[in-house]
Design a protein around this motif. Sequence first.
Motif, PDB file in Angstrom:
ATOM      1  N   ASP A 453       0.829  -1.213   0.000  1.00 16.06           N
ATOM      2  CA  ASP A 453       0.000   0.000   0.000  1.00 16.06           C
ATOM      3  C   ASP A 453       0.862   1.260   0.000  1.00 16.06           C
ATOM      4  N   GLY A 454       1.895   1.228  -0.832  1.00 18.39           N
ATOM      5  CA  GLY A 454       2.759   2.395  -0.946  1.00 18.39           C
ATOM      6  C   GLY A 454       3.568   2.713   0.290  1.00 18.39           C
ATOM      7  N   GLY A 455       3.757   1.714   1.150  1.00 23.01           N
ATOM      8  CA  GLY A 455       4.542   1.916   2.369  1.00 23.01           C
ATOM      9  C   GLY A 455       3.764   2.502   3.528  1.00 23.01           C
ATOM     10  N   LYS A 456       2.437   2.567   3.411  1.00 23.41           N
ATOM     11  CA  LYS A 456       1.639   3.182   4.476  1.00 23.41           C
ATOM     12  C   LYS A 456       1.749   2.456   5.820  1.00 23.41           C
ATOM     13  N   PRO A 457       1.738   1.115   5.861  1.00 29.62           N
ATOM     14  CA  PRO A 457       1.827   0.450   7.176  1.00 29.62           C
ATOM     15  C   PRO A 457       3.117   0.755   7.927  1.00 29.62           C
ATOM     16  N   ILE A 458       4.263   0.711   7.245  1.00 29.57           N
ATOM     17  CA  ILE A 458       5.520   0.978   7.950  1.00 29.57           C
ATOM     18  C   ILE A 458       5.587   2.453   8.370  1.00 29.57           C
ATOM     19  N   MET A 459       5.033   3.341   7.554  1.00 29.83           N
ATOM     20  CA  MET A 459       5.011   4.750   7.951  1.00 29.83           C
ATOM     21  C   MET A 459       4.084   4.940   9.146  1.00 29.83           C
ATOM     22  N   ALA A 460       3.005   4.179   9.190  1.00 26.45           N
ATOM     23  CA  ALA A 460       2.094   4.259  10.349  1.00 26.45           C
ATOM     24  C   ALA A 460       2.796   3.780  11.606  1.00 26.45           C
ATOM     25  N   PHE A 461       3.655   2.771  11.472  1.00 28.56           N
ATOM     26  CA  PHE A 461       4.419   2.306  12.638  1.00 28.56           C
ATOM     27  C   PHE A 461       5.360   3.400  13.129  1.00 28.56           C
ATOM     28  N   PHE A 462       6.071   4.027  12.205  1.00 30.26           N
ATOM     29  CA  PHE A 462       6.980   5.101  12.600  1.00 30.26           C
ATOM     30  C   PHE A 462       6.227   6.232  13.291  1.00 30.26           C
ATOM     31  N   GLU A 463       5.063   6.581  12.767  1.00 27.06           N
ATOM     32  CA  GLU A 463       4.268   7.655  13.371  1.00 27.06           C
ATOM     33  C   GLU A 463       3.765   7.253  14.751  1.00 27.06           C
ATOM     34  N   MET A 464       3.424   5.984  14.913  1.00 24.02           N
ATOM     35  CA  MET A 464       2.985   5.494  16.215  1.00 24.02           C
ATOM     36  C   MET A 464       4.093   5.664  17.254  1.00 24.02           C
ATOM     37  N   VAL A 465       5.300   5.266  16.888  1.00 21.96           N
ATOM     38  CA  VAL A 465       6.436   5.407  17.804  1.00 21.96           C
ATOM     39  C   VAL A 465       6.704   6.877  18.102  1.00 21.96           C
TER      40      VAL A 465
END
Length: 592
Positions: A453-465
């Motif tokens: 999904d265009g890297g959205k999950p890993i970016m969401a993880f970074f934002e969560m942290v």
Amino acid sequence: MPGYTAPTRDVAFLLHEVLKVSESPVPGYGELDPETTGAILEEAGKLASEVLAPLNAVGDREGCRFENGVVRTPTGFAEAFQAVKDGGWNGLDLPEEFGGAGLPYLMGTAVGEFFVSSNMAFNMYQGLTHGAIAAILAHGSEGQKATYLPKMVSLDWTGTMNLTEPHCGTDLGLIRTKAEPQDDGSYLITGQKIFISAGEHDLAENIIHLVLAKAPGGGEGTRGISLFIVPKFLVNEDGSLGARNAVAAGKIEEKMGIHGNATCVMNYDGATGYLVGELHKGMRNMFTMMNEARLGVGLQGYAVAEAAYQASLAYAKDRQQGRAVPKPAAPESPADPLIVHPDIRRALMDQKSFVEGARALTLWGAELIDRAHRTGDAEAEAMISLLTPVIKGFQTDRGFDMAVVAQQIWGGHGYIEEQGMSQFVRDARIAMIYEGANGIQALDLVGRKLAADGGKPIMAFFEMVKGFIKENAGDEALARDFLEPLKRASKDLQAAAMFFMQHGMKDPSAALAGATDFLHLFGHTCLGLMWARMAKASTAALAAGAEDAGFHETKLATGRYYMARQLPATALHLARIESGSAPVMALAPEAF
């Protein structure tokens, strides 16, 4: 033999003080008050410690016997299986319409840890059944659900998953098992499957095999694969058992560990099978079961390590060797207990900090699955999809390492079979291999999940942290001991992901060579996040005057250890990743 005590207090802490389940809007979570979950955990822990754990060594010593096509399970397994059935434990988190209790998947996961820690090989009989149920629930017809699920939920019947063949494991596009369509809508399944856990046994009256096979018209590779239900005994229209199907175990494998579980070669000789879901969509359908199984295997990684840790802790407190420095700890005794020595303390803290962090990550993963399935939360679905290879791969790699550390504390006695420590090491080893070997998990993470999904999950993880760090920056002690190390780890993870983005397209080997390091870097960062969350909960409990202050002080000290002594490994993994593929690929094959 080592005993086992279920860590009910630690699980309750995670459920109610970290995840705060009873405050969650996820349907069913409001019913998970401390009294309810406490009763469930207590009963499950009692079954694990009093019934299952005493059979762990028995299963390892006796193994399963193959007699004229019939598999006999070890002494006591049948009675223990009946106890699990009577308690309704398999159906704890399964739908009420099929005889389950309907509780969230989170509770099934919490209880599952106790059963795995106490007897991993035994638990696989119902564990594989649970996975098969998930696949039929997701993709089976209404008739198939009505026919098979009530009996499987109750454990009158068990289930398996049949993927691997002698010539192919991971590359399932190479399978040769054939499915020939019949006029009545059924198929005749012919072929051989290997490494089939619980493929044949004497614990249930029927075994429902889920089998991948190729039906005509599907094309080459995985596109031609379909999923079929192939029961050991055919089922009549009234639900009674009919004729024996043309499927049988050819032998049971002699394995390094999990001796109490029958790992079978299964021969299908024109066996009657029934299509599950759409034709030629078998890989998608099977992966419903595989994803749940992979989270369960990640749980096995730390659950066996928990049992090994308990045994090594007891030994370290009891065994007297050497003297503490600078002065004896027990001058009235000829020697001090092992636990006074700093290197033994390091080994124990390595185990304790890993197990507790991995438990938190796994329960969070289960909560994400509940959120996705019970509310349709697409972001939760994307996050658990990203984390699944990390939970499976990292936790089983490190879980095995921790079982070895536990054995090391026992010294020479740990190498003697009668002490039981070698069983933990041997049992833990398979979790790194099955349900997708860990190298494949790393490739899946780097090759598919990062770009999903265009890297959205890993970016969401970074934002969560990032959001967690910002939200709690005002707590100086938390910031110093937990948030700053977590920030550094997260930056290492982001740098590694950026390296793959910059180099992966022009040099795919650069990403593939760093895949396992990335999986471990991600795993450490996840555990860092878990420890920061636990530290926040324990800090709040102490500020509120918690009665069990000792528990929370211990939790904080253990977390500080992980952040100071384990989390810095992210820098090492990043350095390896940034070295690229050149050092890995330098030798030509003939130079080895």
